[in-house]
Design an enzyme around this catalytic site. Structure first.
Site, PDB file in Angstrom:
ATOM      1  N   ALA A  54       0.605  -1.378   0.055  1.00  0.00           N
ATOM      2  CA  ALA A  54      -0.010   0.065   0.107  1.00  0.00           C
ATOM      3  C   ALA A  54       1.152   1.227  -0.395  1.00  0.00           C
ATOM      4  CB  ALA A  54      -0.941  -0.435   1.376  1.00  0.00           C
ATOM      5  N   GLU A  74       9.612   3.976   8.192  1.00  0.00           N
ATOM      6  CA  GLU A  74       8.838   2.987   8.148  1.00  0.00           C
ATOM      7  C   GLU A  74       9.509   2.736   9.635  1.00  0.00           C
ATOM      8  OE1 GLU A  74       7.708  -0.209   7.029  1.00  0.00           O
ATOM      9  OE2 GLU A  74       8.349  -1.117   9.299  1.00  0.00           O
ATOM     10  N   GLY A  87       3.073 -14.561  -0.249  1.00  0.00           N
ATOM     11  CA  GLY A  87       3.174 -15.744  -1.276  1.00  0.00           C
ATOM     12  C   GLY A  87       3.226 -15.377  -2.516  1.00  0.00           C
ATOM     13  N   ARG A 333     -11.644 -22.286   5.669  1.00  0.00           N
ATOM     14  CA  ARG A 333     -10.099 -21.952   6.547  1.00  0.00           C
ATOM     15  C   ARG A 333     -11.004 -22.137   7.892  1.00  0.00           C
ATOM     16  NH1 ARG A 333      -6.870 -16.554   4.093  1.00  0.00           N
ATOM     17  NH2 ARG A 333      -5.713 -18.791   2.212  1.00  0.00           N
ATOM     18  N   GLU A 473      -4.141  -3.238   4.699  1.00  0.00           N
ATOM     19  CA  GLU A 473      -4.685  -4.450   5.904  1.00  0.00           C
ATOM     20  C   GLU A 473      -5.386  -3.151   7.127  1.00  0.00           C
ATOM     21  OE1 GLU A 473      -2.701  -7.969   5.853  1.00  0.00           O
ATOM     22  OE2 GLU A 473      -3.872  -8.323   7.881  1.00  0.00           O
TER      23      GLU A 473
HETATM   24  C1  LIG Z   1       2.712 -15.519   4.534  1.00  0.00           C
HETATM   25  C2  LIG Z   1       1.571 -14.415   4.123  1.00  0.00           C
HETATM   26  C3  LIG Z   1       1.459 -14.461   3.048  1.00  0.00           C
HETATM   27  C4  LIG Z   1       0.399 -14.001   2.576  1.00  0.00           C
HETATM   28  N1  LIG Z   1       0.489 -14.352   1.139  1.00  0.00           N
HETATM   29  C5  LIG Z   1      -0.569 -13.294   0.438  1.00  0.00           C
HETATM   30  C6  LIG Z   1      -0.527 -13.704  -1.383  1.00  0.00           C
HETATM   31  O1  LIG Z   1       0.238 -14.494  -1.705  1.00  0.00           O
HETATM   32  N2  LIG Z   1      -1.444 -13.043  -2.117  1.00  0.00           N
HETATM   33  C7  LIG Z   1      -2.630 -11.841  -0.983  1.00  0.00           C
HETATM   34  O2  LIG Z   1      -2.966 -11.276  -1.648  1.00  0.00           O
HETATM   35  N3  LIG Z   1      -2.432 -11.841   0.427  1.00  0.00           N
HETATM   36  C8  LIG Z   1      -1.229 -13.054   0.924  1.00  0.00           C
HETATM   37  N4  LIG Z   1      -1.277 -12.552   2.311  1.00  0.00           N
HETATM   38  C9  LIG Z   1      -1.609 -11.324   2.715  1.00  0.00           C
HETATM   39  C10 LIG Z   1      -0.986  -9.968   2.623  1.00  0.00           C
HETATM   40  O3  LIG Z   1       0.078  -9.651   1.840  1.00  0.00           O
HETATM   41  C11 LIG Z   1      -1.344  -8.792   3.562  1.00  0.00           C
HETATM   42  O4  LIG Z   1      -2.336  -8.609   3.098  1.00  0.00           O
HETATM   43  C12 LIG Z   1      -0.604  -7.379   2.556  1.00  0.00           C
HETATM   44  O5  LIG Z   1       1.067  -7.116   2.744  1.00  0.00           O
HETATM   45  C13 LIG Z   1      -0.241  -5.764   3.571  1.00  0.00           C
HETATM   46  O6  LIG Z   1      -0.099  -4.881   2.981  1.00  0.00           O
HETATM   47  P1  LIG Z   1       0.082  -3.732   4.057  1.00  0.00           P
HETATM   48  O7  LIG Z   1       1.135  -2.602   2.718  1.00  0.00           O
HETATM   49  O8  LIG Z   1      -0.982  -2.764   3.995  1.00  0.00           O
HETATM   50  O9  LIG Z   1       1.423  -3.767   5.340  1.00  0.00           O
HETATM   51  P2  LIG Z   1       2.558  -4.554   5.397  1.00  0.00           P
HETATM   52  O10 LIG Z   1       3.269  -5.238   4.469  1.00  0.00           O
HETATM   53  O11 LIG Z   1       2.054  -4.901   6.327  1.00  0.00           O
HETATM   54  O12 LIG Z   1       2.787  -3.252   5.182  1.00  0.00           O
HETATM   55  C14 LIG Z   1       2.828  -2.161   7.031  1.00  0.00           C
HETATM   56  C15 LIG Z   1       4.330  -1.934   7.058  1.00  0.00           C
HETATM   57  O13 LIG Z   1       4.043  -0.474   8.176  1.00  0.00           O
HETATM   58  C16 LIG Z   1       4.439  -0.832   8.635  1.00  0.00           C
HETATM   59  N5  LIG Z   1       4.775   0.345  10.117  1.00  0.00           N
HETATM   60  C17 LIG Z   1       4.005  -0.357  11.752  1.00  0.00           C
HETATM   61  N6  LIG Z   1       3.651   0.384  12.572  1.00  0.00           N
HETATM   62  C18 LIG Z   1       4.266   1.562  12.471  1.00  0.00           C
HETATM   63  C19 LIG Z   1       5.119   2.685  12.404  1.00  0.00           C
HETATM   64  N7  LIG Z   1       3.632   3.291  13.676  1.00  0.00           N
HETATM   65  N8  LIG Z   1       5.579   3.518  12.401  1.00  0.00           N
HETATM   66  C20 LIG Z   1       6.277   3.015  11.335  1.00  0.00           C
HETATM   67  N9  LIG Z   1       5.598   2.129  10.068  1.00  0.00           N
HETATM   68  C21 LIG Z   1       4.586   1.287  10.660  1.00  0.00           C
HETATM   69  C22 LIG Z   1       5.810  -2.017   8.961  1.00  0.00           C
HETATM   70  O14 LIG Z   1       6.868  -2.846  10.339  1.00  0.00           O
HETATM   71  C23 LIG Z   1       5.007  -2.191   8.027  1.00  0.00           C
HETATM   72  O15 LIG Z   1       6.454  -2.832   7.425  1.00  0.00           O
HETATM   73  C24 LIG Z   1       0.228 -12.830   3.192  1.00  0.00           C
HETATM   74  C25 LIG Z   1      -0.182 -12.273   4.131  1.00  0.00           C
HETATM   75  C26 LIG Z   1       0.917 -13.698   4.606  1.00  0.00           C
HETATM   76  C27 LIG Z   1       2.039 -13.091   5.976  1.00  0.00           C
END
Ligand SMILES: Cc1cc2nc3c(=O)[nH]c(=O)nc-3n(C[C@H](O)[C@H](O)[C@H](O)COP(=O)(O)OP(=O)(O)OC[C@H]3O[C@@H](n4cnc5c(N)ncnc54)[C@H](O)[C@@H]3O)c2cc1C
Length: 506
Positions: A54, A74, A87, A333, A473
């Site tokens: 995101a 970050e 994945g 699930r 997320e």
């Molecule tokens: C093992 C695994 C496999 C998966 N496989 C799939 C898949 O194949 N396909 C799919 O669609 N989804 C999959 N998912 C779900 C998907 O990966 C996640 O929902 C997605 O990566 C979330 O992305 P995001 O950018 O919202 O957050 P994230 O990628 O979690 O990034 C958020 C970032 O914010 C940082 N952060 C948090 N709080 C703070 C703060 N206070 N200050 C500064 N930084 C902060 C965190 O450290 C993190 O780096 C999987 C999830 C997991 C765990």
């Protein structure tokens, strides 16, 4: 009540039972406060908190739309969050590969699949918005250099094949190219920088953030808190809260520390808490998804998860105390995770069940060699050896195999009603491959409510909180009760791009 009445909001959150969780996880946090008279340490155009799909997509899109001074913060020492360890499975309707493979698909079809999985409480408008822009998001990854297998996959709950997967079978195949692209276009990135609160203007608008620098995750560090002004706005992309045991237990006491987690350690949810404190609406926090394909013998997602996802249809899951099956191995699930957690010994202690597969059928999956090599899966030449190793009563186990094989033959599972189509001709026979199963917390369907502009809604006014956007997320309600596999990547990226477009008024 206005946005700046932060004390009033705190009382409101306490009424929701959220403050207890917040206090438990973030006792040392500076909290949001009024920006009046604040000394700004730094002034930037756009602040993005979080470096997963995101945050990275938001930064690239904002820069493409003309932003010159975009900053990603970050908290961890490394970039990418859960996105980097995922994945690499990416669902989109109407893609070039679908055309090539002759797959008929549409935005409506993908939305309908997701609505079914959401069991009536998913946000249809958001799902449609994401599905409509998923191909653009996929293109952003291709432009940045992501590489995908030359075939599509059809994951559970999807009515057609629409899922790409990176050639490295991992989200890093997307986050690394996106991060490089961020650097190429001049996005500023800061690690070890923890968001601790908002700075709020006189009209309740978010005008900046408080960032702790030199932050070391999990350690009690003084660090220095900087007041950073965001001239155009703040995008919260801080991910889910699956690693926050207190919060997930507040939603569902069965999700205790005994239930492992596939997530990166930084998925603790404090960015979400701070948005609640500011007035954001909490949605669907109790819908937390556990992965029944995980193993207690390795950390996180490991090798077993993908191994068992592939093998469940032609395998038997066995309770080690009884030697009998205890569930439909391809139920949804939640059904399977609950059944696995009920596997206990006479003292009520966890007794991870085993998944038994014929080696001849398991070996088609590339992870089979790895689970055996790394001792998180085992190969047995006889049923006697297998039963002895896992202390399973031999006689009932032999009887169960015989009974299960009669279902393979008849195509009808009289025990649990499993769909035996994919088990056709796959009898359970020696040699065997075996892994242990124990569910792990995987994904948070809940978070803050956003609209199709990625604006964060205020629980008191029902309007958007000015200057604040959220994506990924950390947002809730989009998927309803249960997210379909491979639908998070498109959601995170499309909503990140959307937040950037809203800020840049594109
Ligand atoms: C093992 C695994 C496999 C998966 N496989 C799939 C898949 O194949 N396909 C799919 O669609 N989804 C999959 N998912 C779900 C998907 O990966 C996640 O929902 C997605 O990566 C979330 O992305 P995001 O950018 O919202 O957050 P994230 O990628 O979690 O990034 C958020 C970032 O914010 C940082 N952060 C948090 N709080 C703070 C703060 N206070 N200050 C500064 N930084 C902060 C965190 O450290 C993190 O780096 C999987 C999830 C997991 C765990």
């Amino acid at each position: 009540m206005s946005n700046v009445d932060l004390l009033g909001r705190r009382k409101f959150i306490a009424g929701l039972g959220i403050a207890a969780g917040a206090a438990m996880v973030a006792p040392a946090m500076a909290v949001s406060e009024k920006a009046d008279g604040v000394k700004w340490d730094k002034e930037v155009e756009i602040v993005i908190i979080g470096s997963g799909f995101a945050g990275l997509a938001a930064a690239i899109e904002a820069t493409k739309l003309g932003a010159k001074d975009v900053h990603i913060f970050e908290k961890m020492s490394y970039f990418g969050g859960n996105s980097a360890i995922n994945g690499g499975l990416f669902a989109a309707p109407g893609t070039p590969m679908q055309k090539k493979e002759g797959v008929e698909d549409s935005v409506e079809r993908m939305v309908n699949d997701q609505l079914a999985s959401g069991r009536g409480i998913a946000d249809e408008a958001l799902l449609r918005h994401v599905a409509s822009h998923a191909v653009e998001a996929l293109q952003m990854t291709l432009d940045a250099g992501s590489e995908y297998h030359p075939y599509l996959q059809q994951l559970g709950g999807h009515s057609v094949a629409r899922t790409y997967q990176t050639t490295v079978s991992c989200g890093a195949g997307i986050t690394q190219p996106l991060y490089k692209e961020c650097k190429r276009v001049g996005v500023n990135t800061h690690n070890r920088s923890k968001f601790e609160g908002f700075l709020v203007g006189s009209k309740g608008e978010v005008v900046g953030v408080k960032m702790r620098t030199n932050y070391h995750f999990g350690e009690d560090q003084p660090g220095k808190v900087l007041n950073i002004r965001a001239k155009k706005g703040v995008i919260m992309a801080t991910g889910g809260f699956a690693q926050n045991v207190d919060l997930r237990m507040a939603q569902d006491p069965t999700l205790n520390a005994e239930v492992g987690c596939t997530n990166a350690p930084g998925a603790t949810g404090e960015g979400m808490f701070e948005m609640f404190r500011l007035g954001a609406i909490p949605v669907h926090l109790a819908h937390i998804q556990s992965g029944p394909w995980a193993s207690p013998d390795e950390g996180g997602f490991g090798y077993v998860s993908n191994y068992s996802i592939y093998n469940f249809p032609h395998s038997m899951a066995i309770h080690r105390l009884t030697g009998k099956r205890f569930m439909d191995e391809i139920a949804d699930r939640k059904t399977r995770a609950d059944a696995e957690l009920s596997c206990r010994n006479e003292k009520g202690e966890a007794l991870p069940p085993i998944l038994i597969t014929s080696y001849k059928d398991s070996k088609n999956h590339p992870n089979t060699k790895k689970v055996i090599k790394y001792n998180v899966g085992w190969k047995f030449d006889t049923i006697e050896e297998l039963a002895k190793h896992f202390d399973v009563p031999l006689k009932p186990l032999k009887a169960q195999i015989e009974e299960y094989n009669s279902y393979v033959k008849s195509g009808v599972d009289k025990q649990f009603g499993k769909n035996m189509t994919k088990a056709k001709d796959k009898y359970i026979e020696a040699p065997f491959t075996v892994v242990r199963l124990w569910p792990k917390v995987h994904y948070c369907q809940g978070g803050v409510q956003v609209n199709v502009k990625a604006e964060v809604k205020d629980s008191f006014t029902g309007k958007s909180i000015p200057g604040l956007y959220a994506a990924g997320e950390v947002c809730g309600g989009i998927h309803g009760v249960s997210r379909l596999g491979s639908c998070s990547i498109p959601e995170c990226m499309v909503m990140g791009m959307t937040a950037a477009r809203s800020i840049m008024k594109a």
